[in-house]
Scaffold this motif. Structure first.
Motif, mmCIF file in Angstrom:
data_model
loop_
_atom_site.group_PDB
_atom_site.id
_atom_site.type_symbol
_atom_site.label_atom_id
_atom_site.label_comp_id
_atom_site.label_asym_id
_atom_site.label_seq_id
_atom_site.Cartn_x
_atom_site.Cartn_y
_atom_site.Cartn_z
ATOM 1 N N TYR A 10 -89.842 -39.149 -2.115
ATOM 2 C CA TYR A 10 -88.513 -38.901 -2.657
ATOM 3 C C TYR A 10 -87.944 -37.573 -2.151
ATOM 4 C CZ TYR A 10 -84.601 -39.328 -5.681
ATOM 5 O OH TYR A 10 -83.337 -39.458 -6.125
ATOM 6 N N PHE A 11 -88.718 -36.511 -2.278
ATOM 7 C CA PHE A 11 -88.236 -35.197 -1.837
ATOM 8 C C PHE A 11 -88.108 -35.155 -0.309
ATOM 9 C CE2 PHE A 11 -89.612 -33.945 -6.090
ATOM 10 C CZ PHE A 11 -88.587 -33.109 -6.464
ATOM 11 N N ALA A 12 -89.087 -35.755 0.371
ATOM 12 C CA ALA A 12 -89.072 -35.719 1.835
ATOM 13 C C ALA A 12 -87.888 -36.490 2.400
ATOM 14 C CB ALA A 12 -90.389 -36.278 2.376
ATOM 15 N N GLN A 13 -87.575 -37.624 1.783
ATOM 16 C CA GLN A 13 -86.450 -38.422 2.299
ATOM 17 C C GLN A 13 -85.127 -37.680 2.124
ATOM 18 O OE1 GLN A 13 -86.599 -42.296 0.501
ATOM 19 N NE2 GLN A 13 -88.164 -43.016 1.946
ATOM 20 N N ALA A 14 -84.962 -37.089 0.932
ATOM 21 C CA ALA A 14 -83.726 -36.338 0.685
ATOM 22 C C ALA A 14 -83.646 -35.131 1.615
ATOM 23 C CB ALA A 14 -83.656 -35.897 -0.770
ATOM 24 N N ALA A 15 -84.807 -34.520 1.875
ATOM 25 C CA ALA A 15 -84.819 -33.366 2.781
ATOM 26 C C ALA A 15 -84.427 -33.803 4.192
ATOM 27 C CB ALA A 15 -86.199 -32.710 2.781
ATOM 28 N N ALA A 16 -84.953 -34.967 4.598
ATOM 29 C CA ALA A 16 -84.648 -35.459 5.950
ATOM 30 C C ALA A 16 -83.160 -35.776 6.089
ATOM 31 C CB ALA A 16 -85.487 -36.696 6.253
ATOM 32 N N ALA A 17 -82.519 -36.093 4.971
ATOM 33 C CA ALA A 17 -81.093 -36.430 5.004
ATOM 34 C C ALA A 17 -80.203 -35.196 5.008
ATOM 35 C CB ALA A 17 -80.746 -37.314 3.799
ATOM 36 N N GLN A 18 -80.810 -34.016 4.818
ATOM 37 C CA GLN A 18 -80.005 -32.786 4.818
ATOM 38 C C GLN A 18 -79.480 -32.517 6.231
ATOM 39 O OE1 GLN A 18 -83.011 -30.171 2.691
ATOM 40 N NE2 GLN A 18 -81.157 -29.600 1.603
ATOM 41 N N THR A 19 -78.407 -31.745 6.304
ATOM 42 C CA THR A 19 -77.812 -31.471 7.614
ATOM 43 C C THR A 19 -78.832 -30.838 8.551
ATOM 44 O OG1 THR A 19 -76.842 -29.627 6.390
ATOM 45 C CG2 THR A 19 -75.322 -31.220 7.340
ATOM 46 N N HIS A 20 -78.805 -31.305 9.801
ATOM 47 C CA HIS A 20 -79.744 -30.785 10.788
ATOM 48 C C HIS A 20 -79.459 -29.311 11.055
ATOM 49 C CE1 HIS A 20 -82.379 -30.539 14.182
ATOM 50 N NE2 HIS A 20 -81.405 -30.066 14.928
ATOM 51 N N GLU A 21 -80.528 -28.560 11.123
ATOM 52 C CA GLU A 21 -80.415 -27.127 11.392
ATOM 53 C C GLU A 21 -81.364 -26.803 12.544
ATOM 54 O OE1 GLU A 21 -78.667 -24.372 10.491
ATOM 55 O OE2 GLU A 21 -80.061 -23.360 11.855
ATOM 56 N N PRO A 22 -80.819 -26.363 13.686
ATOM 57 C CA PRO A 22 -81.656 -26.165 14.877
ATOM 58 C C PRO A 22 -82.803 -25.175 14.688
ATOM 59 C CG PRO A 22 -79.369 -25.430 15.250
ATOM 60 C CD PRO A 22 -79.391 -26.126 13.941
ATOM 61 N N GLY A 27 -89.825 -29.840 9.885
ATOM 62 C CA GLY A 27 -89.680 -29.773 8.427
ATOM 63 C C GLY A 27 -90.868 -30.383 7.712
ATOM 64 N N ILE A 28 -90.603 -31.069 6.604
ATOM 65 C CA ILE A 28 -91.660 -31.656 5.774
ATOM 66 C C ILE A 28 -92.480 -32.686 6.554
ATOM 67 C CG2 ILE A 28 -92.051 -33.205 3.795
ATOM 68 C CD1 ILE A 28 -89.758 -31.856 2.378
ATOM 69 N N GLY A 29 -93.789 -32.706 6.306
ATOM 70 C CA GLY A 29 -94.619 -33.783 6.835
ATOM 71 C C GLY A 29 -95.854 -33.327 7.548
ATOM 72 N N ASP A 30 -95.847 -32.146 8.109
ATOM 73 C CA ASP A 30 -97.054 -31.659 8.790
ATOM 74 C C ASP A 30 -97.728 -30.611 7.901
ATOM 75 O OD1 ASP A 30 -98.946 -31.088 10.888
ATOM 76 O OD2 ASP A 30 -97.433 -31.839 12.300
ATOM 77 N N LEU A 119 -84.823 -27.959 2.306
ATOM 78 C CA LEU A 119 -86.188 -28.053 1.783
ATOM 79 C C LEU A 119 -87.117 -28.338 2.953
ATOM 80 C CD1 LEU A 119 -88.029 -28.138 -0.776
ATOM 81 C CD2 LEU A 119 -87.651 -30.609 -0.803
ATOM 82 N N ILE A 120 -88.046 -27.415 3.243
ATOM 83 C CA ILE A 120 -88.882 -27.546 4.450
ATOM 84 C C ILE A 120 -90.359 -27.770 4.137
ATOM 85 C CG2 ILE A 120 -87.333 -26.228 5.946
ATOM 86 C CD1 ILE A 120 -89.394 -23.848 5.535
ATOM 87 N N GLY A 121 -90.716 -27.813 2.840
ATOM 88 C CA GLY A 121 -92.114 -28.049 2.515
ATOM 89 C C GLY A 121 -92.406 -27.758 1.070
ATOM 90 N N GLY A 122 -93.664 -27.913 0.710
ATOM 91 C CA GLY A 122 -94.037 -27.644 -0.669
ATOM 92 C C GLY A 122 -95.406 -28.167 -0.978
#
Ligand code: ADP
Ligand code: MG
Length: 313
Positions: A10-22, A27-30, A119-122
């Motif tokens: 849930y958090f990761a999907q919403a984070a992935a939908a946030q505006t891309h920032e170079p 981001g989340i997942g590793d 949101l980049i992790g947690g």
């Protein structure tokens, strides 16, 4: 799928939908997020924990909890003049109620959107009570952060907004000031524009008297505060004198900014405040080291640590 896989998804999907920032290379997942720091900027980093029943009433709605957790962390960045960039969320939950989590995430991401934070992790754990620890990252041009230590003798002391609102709301549930407790605003844009203008700054989380004390200690100064000048919401201003001053001086959770500024820069500050639509009030002045002096219409005012006030007459 386990409850916690659901949460992360849930958090990761919403984070992935946030505006891309170079600058967010990963981001989340590793195991770690990867950030590419902009050149010429220092990393401003801060963390704050909110525990249910301690930092917000247990009955607080989930959206507000998510909002507040982010806003109070961004407030710390604002108090340094830093630009918010990203956040890590360490979440401890007694159980994973899907509806509650959805609202918590909605509040968190609404605040993320408001302040330009990704949101980049947690981390997610099960524990006896709800607790959120957020770590915010921001940028500030090298050497330009506004610390607590830069105040000079004769600098004016200025606060944003009104003081004591959140403390009033805590004592009077369901009042029109409830939103000040549940949905604090970080003075983010305004704080960033105070680089090179404010000599010292912090956000008011524990009450003006205590927080201003930190500036005095860090700057090695004393101060006078004109209690009759403290900006109050009309609801607070209608209270008996001792009560309203106690709220304004010792009430926490307002997340307004308190700053010092050279008297000849006040007009510049007012122009920035007008531009940002932020009300500001001069409430005192820095002095030689002598602690914090409170006056009311020129009369000395004494206040105990518990916030009880009495006049010296
Ligand atoms: P690890 O065991 O390596 O710490 P986790 O399973 O805890 O990995 O987390 C996997 C990924 O999900 C990581 O990128 C982590 O940052 C992210 N993550 C975990 N919990 C949260 C959360 N509550 N909010 C945001 N990201 C989270
Ligand atoms: Mg982990």
């Amino acid at each position: 799928m386990t409850e916690f896989e659901l949460i992360q998804q849930y958090f990761a999907q919403a984070a992935a939908a946030q505006t891309h920032e170079p600058t967010v290379a990963l981001g989340i997942g590793d195991d770690c997020a990867l950030i590419t720091p902009p050149t010429g900027q220092q990393l401003a980093i801060s963390t704050d924990t909110l525990v249910a029943g301690r930092h917000f009433p247990v009955e607080t709605d989930a959206f507000s909890i998510g909002w507040k957790a982010l806003a109070v962390n961004v407030s710390d960045l604002a108090a340094m003049g830093a630009t918010p960039h990203s956040v890590l969320l360490a979440l401890t939950l007694p159980d994973a109620n899907a509806a509650f989590l959805a609202e918590l995430a909605r509040g968190l991401f609404a605040a993320c959107h408001q302040y330009g934070v990704r949101l980049i992790g947690g981390d997610t754990t099960r524990g006896p009570c709800l607790s959120l620890t957020l770590t915010v990252l921001g940028w500030v041009p090298t050497g330009q952060a506004v610390t607590r230590a830069g105040a000079q003798v004769n600098d004016l002391i200025v606060v944003t907004g009104t003081l004591g609102d959140a403390a009033y709301a805590l004592r009077h549930p369901h009042s029109p000031l409830q939103y000040r407790l549940d949905r604090p605003e970080a003075r983010s844009t305004f704080g960033q524009r105070l680089r090179g203008l404010a000599s010292a700054m912090l956000d008011i989380s524990d009450g003006l008297a205590q927080d201003l004390g930190h500036v005095l200690q860090a700057s090695g100064l004393g101060a006078v505060v004109y209690a009759e000048q403290l900006p109050l919401h009309p609801i607070v201003a209608a209270l008996p004198l001792a009560e309203r001053l106690s709220l304004a001086l010792t009430g926490g959770d307002d997340y307004e900014l308190c700053l010092s500024i050279a008297p000849d820069r006040l007009a510049d500050l007012q122009a920035v405040a007008d531009d940002c639509h932020i009300p500001i009030t001069v409430i005192g002045q820095m002095r030689q080291p002598q602690g914090l002096t409170l006056t009311y219409d020129g009369q000395p005012l004494h206040m105990t640590l518990t916030g009880f006030l009495h006049f010296d007459r």
